[in-house]
Design an enzyme around this catalytic site. Structure first.
Site, PDB file in Angstrom:
ATOM      1  N   SER A  52     -15.533 -25.416 -44.965  1.00 17.19           N
ATOM      2  CA  SER A  52     -14.545 -24.999 -43.975  1.00 17.19           C
ATOM      3  C   SER A  52     -13.806 -23.744 -44.400  1.00 17.19           C
ATOM      4  CB  SER A  52     -13.552 -26.136 -43.736  1.00 17.19           C
ATOM      5  OG  SER A  52     -13.083 -26.627 -44.958  1.00 17.19           O
ATOM      6  N   HIS A  60     -20.346 -24.240 -39.856  1.00 14.75           N
ATOM      7  CA  HIS A  60     -19.109 -25.011 -39.929  1.00 14.75           C
ATOM      8  C   HIS A  60     -18.847 -25.756 -38.615  1.00 14.75           C
ATOM      9  CE1 HIS A  60     -14.444 -24.932 -40.289  1.00 14.75           C
ATOM     10  NE2 HIS A  60     -14.933 -26.086 -40.695  1.00 14.75           N
ATOM     11  N   GLU A 103     -18.955 -22.687 -36.207  1.00 17.14           N
ATOM     12  CA  GLU A 103     -18.638 -21.360 -36.752  1.00 17.14           C
ATOM     13  C   GLU A 103     -19.819 -20.967 -37.653  1.00 17.14           C
ATOM     14  OE1 GLU A 103     -15.001 -21.498 -39.027  1.00 17.14           O
ATOM     15  OE2 GLU A 103     -14.259 -19.681 -38.087  1.00 17.14           O
ATOM     16  N   ASN A 123     -10.044 -21.835 -39.763  1.00 14.30           N
ATOM     17  CA  ASN A 123      -9.001 -22.344 -40.658  1.00 14.30           C
ATOM     18  C   ASN A 123      -7.999 -21.287 -41.092  1.00 14.30           C
ATOM     19  OD1 ASN A 123      -9.353 -25.122 -40.759  1.00 14.30           O
ATOM     20  ND2 ASN A 123     -11.258 -24.829 -41.883  1.00 14.30           N
TER      21      ASN A 123
HETATM   22  N1  CAA Z   1     -17.527 -40.131 -30.895  1.00 18.18           N
HETATM   23  C1  CAA Z   1     -17.700 -40.289 -29.568  1.00 18.18           C
HETATM   24  N2  CAA Z   1     -16.740 -40.108 -28.674  1.00 18.18           N
HETATM   25  C2  CAA Z   1     -15.513 -39.756 -29.128  1.00 18.18           C
HETATM   26  C3  CAA Z   1     -15.242 -39.590 -30.501  1.00 18.18           C
HETATM   27  C4  CAA Z   1     -16.313 -39.783 -31.401  1.00 18.18           C
HETATM   28  N3  CAA Z   1     -16.183 -39.633 -32.720  1.00 18.18           N
HETATM   29  N4  CAA Z   1     -13.943 -39.237 -30.644  1.00 18.18           N
HETATM   30  C5  CAA Z   1     -13.419 -39.176 -29.433  1.00 18.18           C
HETATM   31  N5  CAA Z   1     -14.366 -39.496 -28.498  1.00 18.18           N
HETATM   32  C6  CAA Z   1     -14.212 -39.492 -27.043  1.00 18.18           C
HETATM   33  C7  CAA Z   1     -13.554 -40.704 -26.475  1.00 18.18           C
HETATM   34  O1  CAA Z   1     -14.485 -41.732 -26.225  1.00 18.18           O
HETATM   35  C8  CAA Z   1     -12.968 -40.144 -25.179  1.00 18.18           C
HETATM   36  O2  CAA Z   1     -13.937 -40.008 -24.190  1.00 18.18           O
HETATM   37  P1  CAA Z   1     -13.560 -39.976 -22.601  1.00 18.18           P
HETATM   38  O3  CAA Z   1     -12.399 -39.027 -22.449  1.00 18.18           O
HETATM   39  O4  CAA Z   1     -14.803 -39.484 -21.941  1.00 18.18           O
HETATM   40  O5  CAA Z   1     -13.188 -41.381 -22.301  1.00 18.18           O
HETATM   41  C9  CAA Z   1     -12.600 -38.737 -25.561  1.00 18.18           C
HETATM   42  O6  CAA Z   1     -13.337 -38.425 -26.714  1.00 18.18           O
HETATM   43  C10 CAA Z   1     -11.143 -38.630 -25.820  1.00 18.18           C
HETATM   44  O7  CAA Z   1     -10.814 -39.550 -26.857  1.00 18.18           O
HETATM   45  P2  CAA Z   1      -9.467 -40.329 -26.926  1.00 18.18           P
HETATM   46  O8  CAA Z   1      -8.995 -40.688 -25.553  1.00 18.18           O
HETATM   47  O9  CAA Z   1      -9.608 -41.429 -27.927  1.00 18.18           O
HETATM   48  O10 CAA Z   1      -8.446 -39.347 -27.607  1.00 18.18           O
HETATM   49  P3  CAA Z   1      -8.061 -37.866 -27.236  1.00 18.18           P
HETATM   50  O11 CAA Z   1      -7.912 -37.655 -25.783  1.00 18.18           O
HETATM   51  O12 CAA Z   1      -6.921 -37.530 -28.146  1.00 18.18           O
HETATM   52  O13 CAA Z   1      -9.311 -36.991 -27.693  1.00 18.18           O
HETATM   53  C11 CAA Z   1     -10.064 -35.628 -29.437  1.00 18.18           C
HETATM   54  C12 CAA Z   1      -9.772 -37.034 -28.961  1.00 18.18           C
HETATM   55  C13 CAA Z   1     -11.301 -35.089 -28.698  1.00 18.18           C
HETATM   56  C14 CAA Z   1     -10.358 -35.736 -30.904  1.00 18.18           C
HETATM   57  C15 CAA Z   1      -8.834 -34.729 -29.111  1.00 18.18           C
HETATM   58  O14 CAA Z   1      -7.673 -35.366 -29.570  1.00 18.18           O
HETATM   59  C16 CAA Z   1      -8.913 -33.379 -29.743  1.00 18.18           C
HETATM   60  O15 CAA Z   1      -9.570 -32.488 -29.252  1.00 18.18           O
HETATM   61  N6  CAA Z   1      -8.191 -33.211 -30.869  1.00 18.18           N
HETATM   62  C17 CAA Z   1      -8.201 -31.986 -31.643  1.00 18.18           C
HETATM   63  C18 CAA Z   1      -9.428 -31.942 -32.482  1.00 18.18           C
HETATM   64  C19 CAA Z   1      -9.483 -30.720 -33.331  1.00 18.18           C
HETATM   65  O16 CAA Z   1      -8.648 -29.843 -33.284  1.00 18.18           O
HETATM   66  N7  CAA Z   1     -10.522 -30.661 -34.140  1.00 18.18           N
HETATM   67  C20 CAA Z   1     -10.704 -29.596 -35.089  1.00 18.18           C
HETATM   68  C21 CAA Z   1     -10.170 -30.045 -36.411  1.00 18.18           C
HETATM   69  S1  CAA Z   1     -10.286 -28.781 -37.573  1.00 18.18           S
HETATM   70  C22 CAA Z   1     -11.819 -28.916 -38.180  1.00 18.18           C
HETATM   71  O17 CAA Z   1     -12.571 -29.818 -37.928  1.00 18.18           O
HETATM   72  C23 CAA Z   1     -12.220 -27.834 -39.061  1.00 18.18           C
HETATM   73  C24 CAA Z   1     -11.864 -27.956 -40.460  1.00 18.18           C
HETATM   74  O18 CAA Z   1     -12.536 -27.318 -41.249  1.00 18.18           O
HETATM   75  C25 CAA Z   1     -10.729 -28.698 -40.982  1.00 18.18           C
END
Ligand code: CAA
Length: 307
Positions: free
Chosen positions: A143, A164, A176, A214
């Site tokens: 990352s 990434h 990425e 990041n």
């Molecule tokens: N597998 C399958 N489906 C999943 C899932 C998974 N692991 N996680 C979430 N979902 C699905 C749920 O089933 C749900 O589907 P529907 O809307 O179709 O019913 C949908 O995603 C939304 O889930 P939730 O209702 O439980 O929760 P939410 O609305 O908060 O969404 C999320 C979850 C998509 C994770 C959303 O909160 C989000 O986009 N969060 C931000 C994520 C983010 O910023 N990620 C980047 C992190 S940084 C990184 O990864 C890089 C690094 O190097 C650190």
């Protein structure tokens, strides 16, 4: 349908070789190193795309946990009606969990998603370079770490690049794409095609600390931790402001818990050291939480508590 390659160089093309009962089978075999949050997610999307995937980790309990995470995620799609139970079994059957890193010799593309520490990643890349076929491409899901430095420990730096993924991998569209100094165009094009086959949107960036994702995200999270440290607002208030005011799907402190506070701290340290600029100084509260073992969701406690 039988596959016969009209391309002399198998690095360049990823081909669909069989369409049976609606399932697509890809000709390339993928190996993922690491069965954690990211490794299992990458394995899942590759298997969903029709690839045979070897998922390797150092202990059987880790690969077993990774397989469970994948099944749970696929079952969420079944509950929503976007996947059939039959497809779940088909996807699971494409995955070979193993603790044997020597299976690298079978893979065309190896994606490393191990712990975010340069010395560990270098050791893995050295080993993969020895074990994998000469044509195999090596990608890292790092990352923030330098791809050029990682590639330099191998005898095939032109076949190494950064790939990434974002967490949760099954939901997030972005990959990425980071070229090291010596990454060849052929390698880039193959990995780009692979990301697209996995249903992702690849976006190219240069090999700078933290890349883009990041470098922009972590200082925001770090600033949110400073706000908490200085007593400007409660964790709930900080997150609510960013969710309701900025339309972020989750607040920065919840997102930090979700990513892992140790990972957030490590990335801030990479930025701080990489740029030598005080604006990237990790918040002392973030450091203290990590020292206390408050690592976020995975440890049951971070800025919030988890059951
Ligand atoms: N597998 C399958 N489906 C999943 C899932 C998974 N692991 N996680 C979430 N979902 C699905 C749920 O089933 C749900 O589907 P529907 O809307 O179709 O019913 C949908 O995603 C939304 O889930 P939730 O209702 O439980 O929760 P939410 O609305 O908060 O969404 C999320 C979850 C998509 C994770 C959303 O909160 C989000 O986009 N969060 C931000 C994520 C983010 O910023 N990620 C980047 C992190 S940084 C990184 O990864 C890089 C690094 O190097 C650190």
């Amino acid at each position: 349908m039988q596959y016969s390659s009209k391309y002399p160089d198998n690095e360049l093309v990823i081909t669909r070789i069989r369409v049976q009962k609606g399932f697509v089978q890809m000709d390339k075999k993928i190996m993922v190193i690491g069965a954690g949050q990211m490794g299992s997610g990458i394995t899942q999307v590759a298997a969903q795309a029709g690839f045979s995937v070897i998922m390797q980790d150092v202990k059987e309990e880790f690969t077993a946990r990774g397989m469970k995470t994948i099944r749970t995620s696929l079952e969420r799609f079944v509950k929503k009606g976007t996947m059939t139970p039959e497809t779940v079994e088909e996807v699971m059957s494409r995955i070979t969990p193993t603790t044997d890193v020597a299976m690298a010799k079978e893979a065309d593309v190896i994606i490393e998603a191990a712990i975010e520490k340069m010395d560990i990643k270098k050791a893995i890349f050295r080993q993969l370079d020895e074990l994998a076929s000469d044509n195999a491409l090596l990608a890292s899901n790092t990352s923030s770490l330098a791809i050029t430095e990682l590639a330099a420990v191998t005898k095939r730096p032109e076949k190494v690049m950064g790939m990434h993924f974002m967490n949760p991998v099954p939901m997030m569209k972005l990959v990425e794409m980071i070229r090291g100094l010596q990454t060849s165009d052929k390698t880039y094009q193959t990995i780009e095609a692979l990301a697209k086959e996995m249903g992702k949107t690849p976006v190219a960036v240069k090999d700078f600390p933290g890349f883009i994702s990041n470098r922009v995200l972590m200082p925001m999270i770090n600033e949110a931790v400073y706000c908490l440290y200085e007593g400007v607002a409660t964790p709930d208030a900080i997150d609510e402001i960013m969710k309701l005011g900025m339309s972020h799907p989750m607040g920065p402190l919840q997102l930090a818990d979700f990513i892992g506070l140790d990972t957030c701290l490590y990335i801030m340290e990479v930025l701080y050291e990489g740029f030598g600029d005080s604006k990237y100084r990790p918040c002392p509260l973030l450091r203290k939480y990590v020292e206390a073992g408050y690592l976020g969701k995975k440890s049951g406690r971070g800025f919030y508590e988890y059951a």
